[in-house]
Motif scaffolding. Structure first.
Motif, mmCIF file in Angstrom:
data_model
loop_
_atom_site.group_PDB
_atom_site.id
_atom_site.type_symbol
_atom_site.label_atom_id
_atom_site.label_comp_id
_atom_site.label_asym_id
_atom_site.label_seq_id
_atom_site.Cartn_x
_atom_site.Cartn_y
_atom_site.Cartn_z
ATOM 1 N N ASP A 381 137.921 140.173 -20.671
ATOM 2 C CA ASP A 381 139.017 141.018 -20.189
ATOM 3 C C ASP A 381 140.154 140.152 -19.668
ATOM 4 O O ASP A 381 141.312 140.351 -20.027
ATOM 5 C CB ASP A 381 138.505 141.958 -19.095
ATOM 6 N N LYS A 382 139.816 139.158 -18.852
ATOM 7 C CA LYS A 382 140.870 138.295 -18.316
ATOM 8 C C LYS A 382 140.265 137.051 -17.668
ATOM 9 O O LYS A 382 139.067 137.009 -17.341
ATOM 10 C CB LYS A 382 141.731 139.037 -17.294
ATOM 11 N N HIS A 444 137.840 152.128 -20.052
ATOM 12 C CA HIS A 444 138.129 150.911 -20.803
ATOM 13 C C HIS A 444 138.845 151.258 -22.105
ATOM 14 O O HIS A 444 138.703 152.351 -22.649
ATOM 15 C CB HIS A 444 136.846 150.127 -21.107
ATOM 16 N N TYR A 455 144.199 145.131 -23.542
ATOM 17 C CA TYR A 455 142.849 145.615 -23.276
ATOM 18 C C TYR A 455 142.534 145.437 -21.791
ATOM 19 O O TYR A 455 142.849 144.402 -21.202
ATOM 20 C CB TYR A 455 141.830 144.835 -24.113
ATOM 21 N N THR A 456 141.897 146.421 -21.208
ATOM 22 C CA THR A 456 141.531 146.309 -19.800
ATOM 23 C C THR A 456 140.362 147.232 -19.479
ATOM 24 O O THR A 456 140.033 148.140 -20.258
ATOM 25 C CB THR A 456 142.728 146.653 -18.885
#
Length: 516
Positions: A381-382, A444, A455-456
């Motif tokens: 995700d990050k 999501h 995207y998260t």
């Protein structure tokens, strides 16, 4: 000259076999490398291999994961006899002489070769024969035949436009000056992209705008009185007669092609105008094709950046969705498993390092850790400083998301130990890794607009995974109670508690990852 074979393993368990001639080749993920290796564990410019018959010289190009022969890391340039087994990080590459191709068997008799009446090489482009026309018309037809082939071969439109304009000038005897103009992306004006002479001839904006507006080709200057109609602009640029053709694509004017003669009237004929209009159509087609290719390349770069955080398998599914027009903004709620990892001691360790060494250390760890996440179908995700937030079971549903997340955590700790061993042997600073894994419902998906998607994952499950990550010490993996229940004893873990700042002690399961 004998070829050399490179057998490059991929992350899906397959192999990419490439036979190349002896020479020097760069290898890495970057599209500019001679041998592109599409694996997240490989650096953009990973190494250089200088191939010769029977040997190879290997030079690491400052890769994050290292280049190895066996267990030995390559430093500087090293020469090895073939065959040899390399490793780009964790990715195996075997280099060996390519198999010798046996010559074809002699053609049997009675193969009807004698029945062939004529043979022409298909490598030479030949315009169809046309009878009953003069030499100039034949040359023009040949040019119109060759233009699409030249457009396909020449990717530099500037050179191609120069070629077109010079050929047009040669095949229209009355043409002394000329130019090809294209409309800017803002669609407010036309700009010269090719001209004869090279410093651009004087141009009548009135006549150019007329050709663009009316979308018709015309010859100006042959009729009495036309000089008076445009005397203010024409007199200053010394045009006696000119010929103008719009470049049209899908009913839109994207440019204008023109030639003129500053000395005499009657310089052009109707056949000249038809020829110029035909060339303008070809030029418009080439411009439109370049614009389409640029748009496709931009879309591919955008999509590649968007999908960079997904495993190769999930990436392929999303690419298929994108090509089918089914990759749209929007989110959904479902159960997933969140994995959050964090480097222990990073802040203190990095405080004494320069910025380049800090980035190198992060890249060293992240290359290995991300590879394990992708290998188990996880999605990143990050990156949060020295932490990684990964999701399992999204964006594609996966009933085994909890188990895969736990396996990824185990392999991440094992890879972390291997990287630390290599860094410690080189006298480099090291950190440890704490990992929290928690299963629950989140929102999501791809959030944003069609122009910018990101995207998260959103939900309290992410916050709880963060608590478990905070509770894990260096070298530990903590599973949530529900995550452990879903795994159903497939991962060795024992009950554990850890303190939180404001919510007391939380129950967890501590994974015995060294026993797996």
């Amino acid at each position: 000259m004998s070829k050399i074979r490179l057998i490059i393993s991929n992350d899906e368990g397959g192999q990419d076999i490439r036979d190349v001639l002896p020479g020097s080749y760069t290898m890495g993920r970057d599209a500019g490398c001679d041998l592109v290796v599409s694996s997240p564990g490989v650096s953009r410019r990973h190494c250089r291999v200088s191939l010769e018959e029977g040997a190879v010289t290997v030079e690491d190009l400052g890769s994050s994961a290292g280049t190895f022969v066996g267990d030995e890391i390559i430093q500087g340039a090293r020469r090895f006899r073939l065959p040899v087994e390399l490793s780009l990080g964790h990715l195996p590459v075997r280099i060996t002489p390519a198999p010798t191709v046996q010559p074809a068997a002699p053609r049997p008799t009675g193969d009807f070769s004698e029945e062939i009446g004529m043979t022409l090489s298909a490598r030479t482009h030949m315009a169809p024969a046309v009878s009953g026309v003069d030499e100039r018309t034949r040359e023009r037809l040949d040019m119109l035949y060759q233009l699409p082939l030249q457009f396909a071969e020449e990717k530099d439109l500037e050179r191609l436009f120069d070629l077109i304009l010079n050929r047009v000038m040669k095949l229209i005897p009355g043409a002394v000056r000329g130019a090809l103009l294209l409309r800017e992306e803002t669609k407010t004006r036309l700009e010269v992209r090719a001209s004869v002479p090279g410093d651009a001839p004087p141009i009548s904006s009135t006549l150019i705008q007329r050709a663009a507006r009316e979308q018709s080709g015309f010859i100006w200057g042959d009729k009495e009185g036309e000089t008076e109609d445009f005397s203010a602009s024409i007199a200053s640029i010394r045009i006696r007669t000119g010929m103008f053709a719009p470049m049209l694509w899908k009913d839109e004017t994207i440019g204008v092609l023109f030639v003129d003669n500053p000395e005499r009237k009657g310089a052009f004929t109707e056949d000249d105008l038809k020829f110029l209009i035909s060339v303008a159509h070809y030029a418009a087609s080439a411009v439109a094709n370049q614009m389409l290719q640029s748009e496709i390349e931009q879309n591919n770069r955008t999509l590649e950046n968007l999908l960079a955080n997904f495993s190769p398998k999930i990436r392929r599914r999303l690419l298929d969705k994108s090509r089918a027009g089914r990759l749209q903004p929007g989110g959904e709620k479902s159960d997933v498993t969140i994995l959050l990892s964090d480097l222990r001691g990073f802040t203190k360790t990095s405080a004494a390092m320069d910025s380049e060494a800090v980035v190198e250390m992060l890249n060293d760890y992240f290359q290995a850790l991300c590879g394990e996440i992708f290998r188990h179908d996880g999605t990143i995700d990050k990156f949060i400083g020295d932490a990684i937030l990964a999701v399992f079971g999204s964006p594609e549903p996966d009933p085994d998301h909890a188990h895969k997340a736990a396996l990824a955590a185990i392999d991440m700790q094992a890879s972390m130990a291997a990287v630390n061993g290599r860094r410690a042997a080189s006298g480099l600073p090291i950190c440890e890794l704490g990992i929290g894994v928690f299963t629950g419902e989140v929102l999501h998906g791809f959030i944003g607009s069609e122009d910018r998607l990101e995207y998260t994952v959103i939900g309290d499950t992410v916050n709880k995974a963060s608590r478990y990550c905070d509770g894990a010490k260096g070298g530990q993996i903590l599973l949530g109670v529900r995550t452990n229940a879903l795994i159903a004893g497939r991962i060795p873990a024992r009950p554990h508690t850890f303190p939180t700042k404001h919510e007391g002690d939380w129950e967890a399961f501590l994974v015995d990852w060294r026993e797996v």
